[in-house]
Scaffold this motif. Sequence first.
Motif, PDB file in Angstrom:
ATOM      1  N   VAL A 129       0.838  -1.205   0.000  1.00  0.00           N
ATOM      2  CA  VAL A 129       0.000   0.000   0.000  1.00  0.00           C
ATOM      3  C   VAL A 129       0.870   1.250   0.000  1.00  0.00           C
ATOM      4  N   MET A 130       1.885   1.280   0.867  1.00  0.00           N
ATOM      5  CA  MET A 130       2.751   2.463   0.945  1.00  0.00           C
ATOM      6  C   MET A 130       3.538   2.664  -0.344  1.00  0.00           C
ATOM      7  N   ILE A 131       3.954   1.594  -0.962  1.00  0.00           N
ATOM      8  CA  ILE A 131       4.678   1.697  -2.232  1.00  0.00           C
ATOM      9  C   ILE A 131       3.757   2.261  -3.314  1.00  0.00           C
ATOM     10  N   ALA A 132       2.501   1.792  -3.333  1.00  0.00           N
ATOM     11  CA  ALA A 132       1.538   2.275  -4.322  1.00  0.00           C
ATOM     12  C   ALA A 132       1.211   3.752  -4.106  1.00  0.00           C
ATOM     13  N   VAL A 133       1.024   4.154  -2.838  1.00  0.00           N
ATOM     14  CA  VAL A 133       0.724   5.550  -2.520  1.00  0.00           C
ATOM     15  C   VAL A 133       1.887   6.454  -2.938  1.00  0.00           C
ATOM     16  N   THR A 134       3.108   5.997  -2.698  1.00  0.00           N
ATOM     17  CA  THR A 134       4.291   6.773  -3.068  1.00  0.00           C
ATOM     18  C   THR A 134       4.309   7.055  -4.563  1.00  0.00           C
ATOM     19  N   MET A 135       4.022   6.045  -5.356  1.00  0.00           N
ATOM     20  CA  MET A 135       4.016   6.226  -6.809  1.00  0.00           C
ATOM     21  C   MET A 135       2.874   7.125  -7.241  1.00  0.00           C
ATOM     22  N   TYR A 136       1.685   6.903  -6.701  1.00  0.00           N
ATOM     23  CA  TYR A 136       0.503   7.694  -7.076  1.00  0.00           C
ATOM     24  C   TYR A 136       0.709   9.180  -6.782  1.00  0.00           C
ATOM     25  N   ALA A 137       1.172   9.493  -5.572  1.00  0.00           N
ATOM     26  CA  ALA A 137       1.310  10.891  -5.153  1.00  0.00           C
ATOM     27  C   ALA A 137       2.430  11.610  -5.895  1.00  0.00           C
ATOM     28  N   SER A 138       3.385  10.863  -6.402  1.00  0.00           N
ATOM     29  CA  SER A 138       4.524  11.469  -7.093  1.00  0.00           C
ATOM     30  C   SER A 138       4.096  12.281  -8.311  1.00  0.00           C
ATOM     31  N   VAL A 139       2.950  11.961  -8.881  1.00  0.00           N
ATOM     32  CA  VAL A 139       2.540  12.605 -10.133  1.00  0.00           C
ATOM     33  C   VAL A 139       1.227  13.371 -10.001  1.00  0.00           C
ATOM     34  N   GLN A 140       0.775  13.618  -8.751  1.00  0.00           N
ATOM     35  CA  GLN A 140      -0.490  14.318  -8.540  1.00  0.00           C
ATOM     36  C   GLN A 140      -0.275  15.796  -8.224  1.00  0.00           C
ATOM     37  N   SER A 141      -1.391  16.537  -8.134  1.00  0.00           N
ATOM     38  CA  SER A 141      -1.357  17.965  -7.803  1.00  0.00           C
ATOM     39  C   SER A 141      -0.855  18.175  -6.387  1.00  0.00           C
ATOM     40  N   ASP A 201      -1.396  20.767  -4.366  1.00  0.00           N
ATOM     41  CA  ASP A 201      -2.455  21.281  -3.490  1.00  0.00           C
ATOM     42  C   ASP A 201      -3.314  20.152  -2.944  1.00  0.00           C
ATOM     43  N   LEU A 202      -3.672  19.212  -3.793  1.00  0.00           N
ATOM     44  CA  LEU A 202      -4.493  18.080  -3.367  1.00  0.00           C
ATOM     45  C   LEU A 202      -3.768  17.245  -2.317  1.00  0.00           C
ATOM     46  N   ILE A 203      -2.502  16.944  -2.577  1.00  0.00           N
ATOM     47  CA  ILE A 203      -1.727  16.088  -1.673  1.00  0.00           C
ATOM     48  C   ILE A 203      -1.524  16.770  -0.319  1.00  0.00           C
ATOM     49  N   TRP A 204      -1.233  18.087  -0.310  1.00  0.00           N
ATOM     50  CA  TRP A 204      -1.075  18.814   0.955  1.00  0.00           C
ATOM     51  C   TRP A 204      -2.381  18.804   1.750  1.00  0.00           C
ATOM     52  N   ALA A 205      -3.500  19.028   1.075  1.00  0.00           N
ATOM     53  CA  ALA A 205      -4.795  19.071   1.762  1.00  0.00           C
ATOM     54  C   ALA A 205      -5.125  17.726   2.392  1.00  0.00           C
ATOM     55  N   ILE A 206      -4.845  16.649   1.683  1.00  0.00           N
ATOM     56  CA  ILE A 206      -5.101  15.306   2.218  1.00  0.00           C
ATOM     57  C   ILE A 206      -4.228  15.056   3.442  1.00  0.00           C
ATOM     58  N   GLY A 207      -2.961  15.418   3.348  1.00  0.00           N
ATOM     59  CA  GLY A 207      -2.065  15.225   4.480  1.00  0.00           C
ATOM     60  C   GLY A 207      -2.477  16.028   5.699  1.00  0.00           C
TER      61      GLY A 207
END
Length: 483
Positions: free
Chosen positions: A400-412, A414-420
């Motif tokens: 799961v953590m490996i998949a999340v790392t790859m997914y977030a690497s190419v996302q916006s 602003d979206l990633i900061w808000a989720i965190g």
Amino acid sequence: MEILVTINDWLWNPLVVLALGLGLTLTVLTRGVQFRLLPDMLRQIRAGKSGGKDATEGISPFQALALTLSSRVGVGNIAGVATAIAAGGPGALFWMGVMALLGSALAFVESTVAQIYKRKIDGRFWGGIPYYIERGLGLKWLAVVAAVTTIALYAVLAPGVQANNITAAIDTATGVSPWISGVALTAVFAFVVFGGRKRVVGVADILVPVMAAGYILAAVVVLAVHATEIPGAVALILGSAFGVDSVFGGIVGAAVAWGVRRAMFSNVAGVGEGTYGSAAADVSHPVKQGLVQAFSIYIDTLFVCMATGLMIVVTGNYNVVTEDGQQLADNLPGVEAGAAYTQAAVSSVAPGVGPVFVAVAITLFAFTTLVAFYYISETALTYLSRTGVRGGWVLALRLVMIAVTMYASVQSADLIWAIGDVGYASLAWVNMLCLLFLAKPALRALRDYDTQRKAGLDPTFDPEKAGIPGADYWIGDDAPARR
């Protein structure tokens, strides 16, 4: 995205008040432990395991410090500081410092409690938020909620912030596509987490001191070159923090809110992140590790974050936009708040080198944070499994953590900061409310420590003498006081 912003406002606005209030209260109740026992903090960092250097269980106080710093010193120290200035003005730096001083007391209490209620499972020390909620408060259901929240945050919600900022910084510095750097990052991360706990601790032990020292040295060089601008920058920060600056005086509320918010994001005092590494340390008294973790807040915020903030303000490489969209400063037109501010600040001294240097720094900071997030998630998973970590669940966690790392690497971004931000605020609410009721055993442990120190002893912990029930490890045959 608007929904996430609204949720964050609901969570963070009252949390800022709670964090400052609880930090101040604990500072008073501990008689300023983060100030008066500073020499002991430095002494404990150099101490070895209570069971001797050949002890197989637990890690040393320094290793625990490195492990927790690897999660604390991350994207928040570079990009997070920039976002605080962008939203709250230069005055946000002052309130970050205030939160560090008060947050050090929070870190002391939560880490001491983590040591008090730690457990020994399969020859290893495990502990953290769910462990001390169950043993200290007797609320197993709430401990399960805390463990699930911890895994959700550190395995799913938070890793993306680190991964996204790594690929964004590399893209800015070299033009390499986030897809390419994301694949490389994911591959290296997978190699580390599949190496087991020793590799996790080993990576943190080596990289954290090196990366922190190198980054601070670079900041000193930048500030030395701009030495004549430092007095003006300090005056601007203080004026903005107290509402007397002509430009930024009207956003004092934002300065406080974003200063505290980003300080907590960076040093996670009160969020409970440092409790997992703290519990793994092999010490003779819980307060010893509490002191080590209190000092880690200074390293994270007063050293690394302030170095970043001063570089940005002194060189004038920042923009400030109010919540309603008013542009108060536009020194970097079109540049998004984040690591780019720091890259521009370093470039003012070393043109062409700044972006690459900061990209390397943020990669090291964020990567060791990712590694620490895995350790925290595994510890919470161990609590849920009750009898030790089960291979199938560990494998699922890693994937799961490996998949999340790859997914977030190419996302916006602003979206990633808000989720965190949503994840951090959620866990902070759970932990801080519990600390309101768990401060008592930490204060009793501190009183016991002070008494032994005044008697000229090297403190060892006996929970029965200290009047603290439920500390099962410390009354066993292999507890330090009985060796």
